[in-house]
Write a protein that holds these residues in place. Structure first.
Motif, mmCIF file in Angstrom:
data_model
loop_
_atom_site.group_PDB
_atom_site.id
_atom_site.type_symbol
_atom_site.label_atom_id
_atom_site.label_comp_id
_atom_site.label_asym_id
_atom_site.label_seq_id
_atom_site.Cartn_x
_atom_site.Cartn_y
_atom_site.Cartn_z
ATOM 1 N N GLY A 76 0.788 -1.229 0.000
ATOM 2 C CA GLY A 76 0.000 0.000 0.000
ATOM 3 C C GLY A 76 0.818 1.277 0.000
ATOM 4 N N GLY A 77 2.144 1.172 0.266
ATOM 5 C CA GLY A 77 2.990 2.353 0.184
ATOM 6 C C GLY A 77 3.357 3.004 1.498
ATOM 7 N N VAL A 78 3.352 2.245 2.599
ATOM 8 C CA VAL A 78 3.677 2.847 3.894
ATOM 9 C C VAL A 78 5.113 3.368 3.927
ATOM 10 N N VAL A 79 6.035 2.680 3.254
ATOM 11 C CA VAL A 79 7.434 3.118 3.259
ATOM 12 C C VAL A 79 7.573 4.481 2.597
ATOM 13 N N ASP A 80 6.824 4.699 1.517
ATOM 14 C CA ASP A 80 6.854 5.991 0.820
ATOM 15 C C ASP A 80 6.398 7.115 1.746
ATOM 16 N N VAL A 81 5.359 6.837 2.554
ATOM 17 C CA VAL A 81 4.855 7.846 3.486
ATOM 18 C C VAL A 81 5.916 8.184 4.523
ATOM 19 N N PHE A 82 6.547 7.166 5.090
ATOM 20 C CA PHE A 82 7.587 7.397 6.101
ATOM 21 C C PHE A 82 8.767 8.160 5.509
ATOM 22 N N GLU A 83 9.210 7.752 4.319
ATOM 23 C CA GLU A 83 10.356 8.421 3.704
ATOM 24 C C GLU A 83 10.049 9.877 3.373
ATOM 25 N N LYS A 94 6.553 1.209 -2.388
ATOM 26 C CA LYS A 94 5.382 0.657 -3.084
ATOM 27 C C LYS A 94 5.754 0.116 -4.461
ATOM 28 N N ASN A 95 6.606 0.839 -5.203
ATOM 29 C CA ASN A 95 6.901 0.398 -6.571
ATOM 30 C C ASN A 95 7.781 -0.851 -6.596
ATOM 31 N N ALA A 96 8.400 -1.205 -5.452
ATOM 32 C CA ALA A 96 9.177 -2.445 -5.369
ATOM 33 C C ALA A 96 8.375 -3.575 -4.726
ATOM 34 N N ALA A 97 7.498 -3.224 -3.777
ATOM 35 C CA ALA A 97 6.667 -4.233 -3.107
ATOM 36 C C ALA A 97 5.676 -4.881 -4.068
ATOM 37 N N ILE A 98 5.514 -4.316 -5.255
ATOM 38 C CA ILE A 98 4.636 -4.921 -6.268
ATOM 39 C C ILE A 98 5.106 -6.322 -6.634
ATOM 40 N N GLY A 261 13.796 0.368 -12.443
ATOM 41 C CA GLY A 261 13.615 1.584 -11.648
ATOM 42 C C GLY A 261 12.861 1.332 -10.359
ATOM 43 N N ARG A 262 12.985 0.094 -9.835
ATOM 44 C CA ARG A 262 12.258 -0.310 -8.635
ATOM 45 C C ARG A 262 13.225 -0.892 -7.600
#
Length: 425
Positions: A76-83, A94-98, A261-262
């Motif tokens: 869901g992108g939690v890492v992006d939010v923290f970063e 998120k783009n790698a957790a896919i 790019g992930r």
């Protein structure tokens, strides 16, 4: 340092137990946690999908490292939010957790970069999927594209079962939107093995091997579950196979994600089928396996926080990852009826017998503390883990330990690790 762990299962309890051993850590929080984790950490009533609340909490408390245990928040992108808040967090963006969030993506990635896997086709139209099955070789495997709590894989022995499987996944939506797209792939045979790997986006450090037991009943019968037990290491995962996987699977996967790019930073779980043609990838996950973490982490010699920090900083190549020369077995104690219908709220006794016992662990998966004491609060309740000199001793120790714990409707498989008895005797 203050550490926040996000999740509430046995995997997160195993992570918390490893973090608690780190000399760098003086305070652990867990959101939302469970009754077992609460003995090591301060549990916080914030859900794993409440990204802004989690980040707010980390900022308010001065958390130096957040570890995301679960798949849903990672995808869901939690890492992006923290970063975006300038917070240090361990896990893929998120783009790698896919790589876990979409089986179609991971299969297409493997095909593009020649990473060995089963042949397959993907479908978004159930009619086309059904038409394909009319000439496909049986048995065959159907996989929901999205996250399905480890249960969205159907092994179909006959064409009739396969047709029913398409209906279950795509029309009945047994796993919700996860079944909007499905992967139909060839059925592979051979021993399975799971290898968890630390990743820093460029470098990859495989851990010791493990093997899960997904089916609910003895003899690998019954429904797929989140995992009924596991052992480590796998005797099938030889040095020869390890070298092949490092050269043809692990590093190529890192390189492929970087090329797309992930960049993948965190834990890459590689599920392997050791076929007669060589090892092939069954699946990727973007986090520690559950219950694989419960047998792998207790055998790791390194400071887990030091390793995770090296991953975040792109310095994993400076870490010498080491594991004990022994074995571990985890037996899951579940609520009878899991993974379908089961009762909660049953009082658990015997947990106090494990305090101070070296080489024994009880990882809480679905528990809650109440006025009556600790009670069951899920299908998978506890993961009883024991070490031993070898798998035979670890298995004996683990099953003896399960006899110390009691709760109404307790259920477990009695054959975790039994399949390797002939090899290790």
């Amino acid at each position: 340092m203050k550490v926040l762990i996000v999740g509430s299962g046995g995997r997160e309890h195993a992570i918390a137990a490893s973090v608690a051993k780190s000399s760098q850590v003086d305070k652990i929080y867990c959101a939302p946690g469970n009754a077992g984790i609460a003995e090591l950490a301060e549990c916080v009533d914030i859900g794993a999908m409440e990204f802004d609340r989690l980040a707010d909490f980390a900022q308010e408390k001065g958390v130096g490292l957040t570890i995301i245990g679960m798949d849903d928040p990672l995808v869901g992108g939690v890492v992006d939010v923290f970063e975006s808040r300038g917070l240090r967090v361990f896990g893929p963006r998120k783009n790698a957790a896919i790589i876990e969030g979409s089986k179609a993506f991971s299969k297409n990635l493997m095909k593009k970069y020649n990473i060995p896997t089963a042949s397959y086709e993907t479908f978004t139209d159930p009619e086309k999927a059904l038409a394909y099955l009319e000439t496909a070789k049986m048995p065959i495997v159907l996989k929901a594209d999205g996250l399905a709590l480890g249960k969205g894989v159907l092994i179909c022995r006959t064409r009739e079962e396969a047709r029913a499987g398409v209906k279950t996944l795509m029309l009945d939506k047994a796993f919700g939107d996860a079944g909007n797209e499905i992967v139909i792939e060839e059925f592979m045979t051979g021993p399975e093995a799971s290898v968890l790997c630390y990743c820093d986006g460029t470098h990859i450090a495989p851990m010791t091997s493990a093997q899960d037991h997904k089916r609910a009943k003895d003899g690998d019968q019954g429904l797929n579950t989140g995992g009924m037990g596991t052992f480590s290491p796998s005797p099938f995962y030889t040095d020869e196979i390890r070298k092949f996987c490092e050269e043809k699977i692990y590093q190529p996967t890192m390189d492929a994600m970087k090329a797309e790019g992930r960049d993948f930073v965190g834990i890459l779980f590689v599920g392997l089928m050791l076929t007669e043609e060589g090892p092939k990838v069954l699946e990727y996950n973007a986090r520690f396996g559950d219950p694989e973490a419960q047998v792998v982490l207790p055998r790791m010699k390194n400071d887990i926080v030091e390793v995770m920090e090296a991953c975040i900083d792109g310095k994993l190549d400076e870490i010498d990852l080491q594991f004990e020369d022994n074995a571990a077995v985890c037996v899951v104690l579940a609520s009878d009826g899991y993974p379908e219908h089961y009762e909660k709220g049953k009082v658990i006794t015997g947990l106090e017998d494990f305090k101070g016992r070296e080489g024994y662990y009880v990882f809480h998966a679905g528990t809650k503390r109440t006025e009556q004491g600790i009670v069951t609060n899920g299908g998978r309740v506890l993961g009883v883990t024991a070490k031993g000199r070898d798998l035979k001793e670890a298995r004996k120790n683990a099953y003896e330990a399960t006899e110390l714990i009691h709760f109404e409707n307790k259920y477990m498989r009695t054959d975790i690790g039994k399949s390797v008895d002939a090899i290790i005797n």
